[in-house]
Design a protein around this motif. Structure first.
Motif, PDB file in Angstrom:
ATOM      1  N   ASN A 110       6.364 -18.009  14.486  1.00  0.00           N
ATOM      2  CA  ASN A 110       5.151 -18.136  13.669  1.00  0.00           C
ATOM      3  C   ASN A 110       5.115 -17.155  12.504  1.00  0.00           C
ATOM      4  O   ASN A 110       4.145 -17.125  11.740  1.00  0.00           O
ATOM      5  CB  ASN A 110       3.913 -17.934  14.540  1.00  0.00           C
ATOM      6  CG  ASN A 110       3.706 -19.119  15.456  1.00  0.00           C
ATOM      7  OD1 ASN A 110       3.772 -20.254  14.999  1.00  0.00           O
ATOM      8  ND2 ASN A 110       3.509 -18.853  16.731  1.00  0.00           N
ATOM      9  N   THR A 112       4.601 -13.895  12.444  1.00  0.00           N
ATOM     10  CA  THR A 112       3.478 -12.953  12.476  1.00  0.00           C
ATOM     11  C   THR A 112       3.913 -11.723  13.267  1.00  0.00           C
ATOM     12  O   THR A 112       4.871 -11.780  14.057  1.00  0.00           O
ATOM     13  CB  THR A 112       2.224 -13.561  13.150  1.00  0.00           C
ATOM     14  OG1 THR A 112       2.554 -13.927  14.493  1.00  0.00           O
ATOM     15  CG2 THR A 112       1.693 -14.760  12.393  1.00  0.00           C
ATOM     16  N   ASN A 167      -1.791 -10.159   3.398  1.00  0.00           N
ATOM     17  CA  ASN A 167      -0.992 -10.678   4.507  1.00  0.00           C
ATOM     18  C   ASN A 167      -1.596 -10.291   5.855  1.00  0.00           C
ATOM     19  O   ASN A 167      -0.936 -10.374   6.878  1.00  0.00           O
ATOM     20  CB  ASN A 167       0.438 -10.136   4.386  1.00  0.00           C
ATOM     21  CG  ASN A 167       1.054 -10.565   3.066  1.00  0.00           C
ATOM     22  OD1 ASN A 167       1.374 -11.728   2.891  1.00  0.00           O
ATOM     23  ND2 ASN A 167       1.158  -9.646   2.114  1.00  0.00           N
ATOM     24  N   LEU A 169      -4.025 -10.903   8.921  1.00  0.00           N
ATOM     25  CA  LEU A 169      -4.650 -12.069   9.546  1.00  0.00           C
ATOM     26  C   LEU A 169      -5.788 -11.690  10.485  1.00  0.00           C
ATOM     27  O   LEU A 169      -6.725 -12.462  10.668  1.00  0.00           O
ATOM     28  CB  LEU A 169      -3.596 -12.858  10.348  1.00  0.00           C
ATOM     29  CG  LEU A 169      -2.442 -13.440   9.536  1.00  0.00           C
ATOM     30  CD1 LEU A 169      -1.395 -14.052  10.460  1.00  0.00           C
ATOM     31  CD2 LEU A 169      -2.961 -14.487   8.557  1.00  0.00           C
ATOM     32  N   ALA A 170      -5.687 -10.535  11.109  1.00  0.00           N
ATOM     33  CA  ALA A 170      -6.725 -10.140  12.073  1.00  0.00           C
ATOM     34  C   ALA A 170      -6.640  -8.650  12.339  1.00  0.00           C
ATOM     35  O   ALA A 170      -5.583  -8.031  12.161  1.00  0.00           O
ATOM     36  CB  ALA A 170      -6.554 -10.909  13.384  1.00  0.00           C
ATOM     37  N   ASP A 184     -11.478 -11.581  11.987  1.00  0.00           N
ATOM     38  CA  ASP A 184     -10.513 -12.389  11.233  1.00  0.00           C
ATOM     39  C   ASP A 184     -11.303 -13.379  10.392  1.00  0.00           C
ATOM     40  O   ASP A 184     -12.529 -13.225  10.224  1.00  0.00           O
ATOM     41  CB  ASP A 184      -9.495 -13.061  12.164  1.00  0.00           C
ATOM     42  CG  ASP A 184     -10.127 -13.980  13.202  1.00  0.00           C
ATOM     43  OD1 ASP A 184     -11.273 -14.431  12.972  1.00  0.00           O
ATOM     44  OD2 ASP A 184      -9.482 -14.254  14.225  1.00  0.00           O
ATOM     45  N   ALA A 185     -10.639 -14.397   9.888  1.00  0.00           N
ATOM     46  CA  ALA A 185     -11.335 -15.322   8.983  1.00  0.00           C
ATOM     47  C   ALA A 185     -12.485 -16.050   9.674  1.00  0.00           C
ATOM     48  O   ALA A 185     -13.443 -16.453   9.019  1.00  0.00           O
ATOM     49  CB  ALA A 185     -10.331 -16.324   8.417  1.00  0.00           C
ATOM     50  N   ARG A 196     -10.541  -5.239   4.476  1.00  0.00           N
ATOM     51  CA  ARG A 196      -9.435  -5.431   3.528  1.00  0.00           C
ATOM     52  C   ARG A 196      -9.750  -4.701   2.222  1.00  0.00           C
ATOM     53  O   ARG A 196     -10.105  -5.290   1.227  1.00  0.00           O
ATOM     54  CB  ARG A 196      -9.183  -6.931   3.311  1.00  0.00           C
ATOM     55  CG  ARG A 196      -8.483  -7.562   4.521  1.00  0.00           C
ATOM     56  CD  ARG A 196      -8.359  -9.050   4.394  1.00  0.00           C
ATOM     57  NE  ARG A 196      -9.658  -9.689   4.543  1.00  0.00           N
ATOM     58  CZ  ARG A 196      -9.919 -10.923   4.140  1.00  0.00           C
ATOM     59  NH1 ARG A 196      -8.980 -11.650   3.564  1.00  0.00           N
ATOM     60  NH2 ARG A 196     -11.115 -11.436   4.316  1.00  0.00           N
ATOM     61  N   THR A 209      -2.891  -7.732  12.868  1.00  0.00           N
ATOM     62  CA  THR A 209      -1.985  -8.891  12.914  1.00  0.00           C
ATOM     63  C   THR A 209      -1.680  -9.311  11.480  1.00  0.00           C
ATOM     64  O   THR A 209      -2.604  -9.519  10.678  1.00  0.00           O
ATOM     65  CB  THR A 209      -2.626 -10.071  13.672  1.00  0.00           C
ATOM     66  OG1 THR A 209      -3.016  -9.611  14.965  1.00  0.00           O
ATOM     67  CG2 THR A 209      -1.646 -11.227  13.827  1.00  0.00           C
ATOM     68  N   ARG A 211       0.783 -11.626   8.592  1.00  0.00           N
ATOM     69  CA  ARG A 211       1.694 -12.716   8.256  1.00  0.00           C
ATOM     70  C   ARG A 211       2.956 -12.104   7.656  1.00  0.00           C
ATOM     71  O   ARG A 211       2.880 -11.133   6.891  1.00  0.00           O
ATOM     72  CB  ARG A 211       1.026 -13.639   7.237  1.00  0.00           C
ATOM     73  CG  ARG A 211       1.872 -14.815   6.823  1.00  0.00           C
ATOM     74  CD  ARG A 211       1.323 -15.516   5.573  1.00  0.00           C
ATOM     75  NE  ARG A 211      -0.090 -15.845   5.686  1.00  0.00           N
ATOM     76  CZ  ARG A 211      -1.047 -15.308   4.930  1.00  0.00           C
ATOM     77  NH1 ARG A 211      -0.753 -14.399   4.022  1.00  0.00           N
ATOM     78  NH2 ARG A 211      -2.305 -15.658   5.083  1.00  0.00           N
TER      79      ARG A 211
END
Ligand SMILES: Cc1cc2nc3c(=O)[nH]c(=O)nc-3n(C[C@H](O)[C@H](O)[C@H](O)COP(=O)(O)OP(=O)(O)OC[C@H]3O[C@@H](n4cnc5c(N)ncnc54)[C@H](O)[C@@H]3O)c2cc1C
Length: 467
Positions: A110, A112, A167, A169-170, A184-185, A196, A209, A211
């Motif tokens: 994946n 990640t 990059n 993700l969480a 996260d999102a 962020r 986490t 990407r």
């Protein structure tokens, strides 16, 4: 029985209770390991915390936060300890030193990685390299993933793959009220937005986490040119016009006494640039030609290498005494470049100045393709980041550097406000509004009010909770 250090008076029974609760180390003055753990990257930021807790897991981290609150101790959270503003140490308070939270779990399929909040950029980069994967942090291997990510993360791959936060993700974090939450999102998106770029204002991050990207080889390394007004301005212009595959970090500084430079060049002002091109040497050739044409290079050490080769290990005992100023500009013209040369020449003539450097980082590319309000890092459209720094040998020599650092920065920035959280030192309270423009600050203050209403986490560029 009590133990008094700095502002805190600690009950030894409670300390023993903390030591029994956590699986990691609890260090107090006089215990083995305390003095080593007390020090951060910059040698002059010399403080004496009352307690240093080195958690081994999220529960330990939560216990450290709760202990500090119950005992009225100011908290400093430490990732890699590279803050130039002393944010990761505290006189008389409690340091949560995350060095043991350094795991790197890679999901190759994946693309990640789950990375502990106390890992270093270099260790993560090396772990990813085994699988031909990359994640852009900064330019220095010992910098902590924690601090660099929460502030934004500008590095060798930024024009192609964005900031580190682009990059992300969480995030798993321990909040001021001891909860462990994942942002996260989808889960707590406002908190995820704030993390962020908003620094350590919202809690202690125990896991990120990310990407990842597949990059086996880069064409990278050092390119050293003589520094003149024309070569500096030209270098920056070419770097801004280059395709996104090329990211440059351009230092104007005295040539170090490196064996591949002629002795006569040592100490002369040079462009000491670090270039990373994602692609082959053949693909890089036409992109690099304009740089090489500016002047015959004094050294051209660009070569194909695994991306991890960009991180040169630093000596463990490198702990500079330094002051710096940071800002953004649109470009550097010939007059600006001449001012850089004149100022550095004048400052380097002073016996106490061991090193004076102007660093120019052309931005744009993937950084600028993210909406300005998409993250708490708001300077997406700024074309050039600049850092002006001086290294001296003693802390009491630092203050004399500040006027020239300020003046040069202001001249190059042409008076426009702006600051990058990770490179702003302790420049005074007004700087927070340069780092976070009004809309960003207002939104951060609302998130702060929700997650840290008592401002427990304030050893950072502090956002005050909205009232
Ligand atoms: C030699 C050097 C080179 C650098 N190069 C670059 C570069 O190329 N690009 C770039 O973008 N920046 C760079 N920086 C700046 C660097 O990103 C910042 O100093 C950053 O804050 C360092 O992170 P750290 O974890 O090492 O620092 P620390 O001093 O440990 O932490 C800095 C801040 O982040 C908070 N923090 C750290 N970890 C966590 C966590 N897990 N949870 C919550 N809060 C946390 C701390 O409380 C503190 O407020 C460099 C700095 C140095 C000294």
């Amino acid at each position: 029985m009590t133990s008094t250090h700095g502002s805190a008076t600690l009950d030894r029974e409670r300390l023993r209770g903390l030591a029994e609760t956590v699986t990691g180390e609890v260090l107090t003055p006089g215990t083995d390991g305390y003095d080593d753990a007390r020090h951060v990257f910059f040698r002059h930021l010399d403080q004496t915390p009352a307690v240093i807790v080195q958690p081994r897991d999220t529960d330990d981290t939560a216990a450290a936060v709760a202990f500090a609150q119950a005992n009225g101790l100011e908290i400093a959270v430490r990732g890699g300890g590279h803050s130039g503003a002393a944010h990761s140490t505290v006189e008389g308070g409690l340091v949560i030193d995350l060095r043991h939270l350094d795991s790197v779990e890679i999901d190759i399929d994946n693309r990640t990685a789950r990375v502990g909040g106390g890992a270093t950029a270099g260790a993560v980069t090396v772990a990813l390299a085994e699988h031909g994967l990359v994640l852009g942090f900064g330019d220095t291997d010992s910098v902590g993933v924690g601090g660099i990510t929460l502030g934004g993360g500008v590095g060798f791959l930024s024009r192609l793959h964005g900031l580190t936060i682009d990059n992300l993700l969480a995030v798993e974090l321990v909040t001021a009220d001891g909860r462990v939450v994942v942002a996260d999102a989808d889960q707590h998106p406002d908190l995820f937005w704030a993390l962020r770029g908003g620094g350590g204002n919202f809690g202690v991050v125990t896991r990120f986490t990310f990407r990842l990207h597949r990059v086996e080889q880069v064409l990278g390394g050092m390119l050293i040119l003589p520094a003149t007004a024309d070569t500096i301005a030209g270098f920056v212009r070419h770097a801004q016009e280059a395709p996104d595959e090329l990211t440059c970090i351009v230092n104007v500084m005295p040539a170090p006494p490196m064996p591949f430079l002629e002795p006569a060049q040592h100490g002369q002002l040079v462009i000491f640039a670090l270039l990373t091109f994602v692609g082959t040497a053949a693909e890089a050739e036409p992109v690099l030609a304009p740089f090489r044409a500016l002047a015959p290079p004094l050294a051209d050490l660009l070569q194909e290498m695994p991306y991890a080769g960009m991180f040169q290990p630093e000596p463990d005992d490198y702990h500079p005494v330094a002051a710096g100023r940071n800002g953004y500009a649109d470009d550097v013209d010939g007059a600006g470049a001449q001012l850089v040369l004149d100022t550095l020449t004048a400052q380097l003539a002073k016996p106490e100045v061991q090193m004076a450097v102007v660093q120019l980082r052309p931005l744009g590319g993937a950084i600028a393709r993210v909406r300005t309000d998409a993250t708490a890092y708001a300077h997406r459209q700024r074309a050039l980041m600049l850092n002006v720094a001086a290294i001296v040998s003693r802390a009491d020599e630092l203050e004399a550097q500040l006027p020239w650092l300020e003046t040069l920065k202001a001249a190059l920035c042409d008076g426009t406000p702006g600051g990058y959280a990770n490179f702003v030192y302790d420049d005074g309270p007004g700087r927070i509004h340069d780092i976070y423009p009004p809309d960003t600050y207002t939104r951060l203050a609302q998130v702060k009010a929700q997650w840290d209403p008592d401002n427990t986490f304030h050893r950072n560029h502090t956002v005050l909770p909205a009232v």
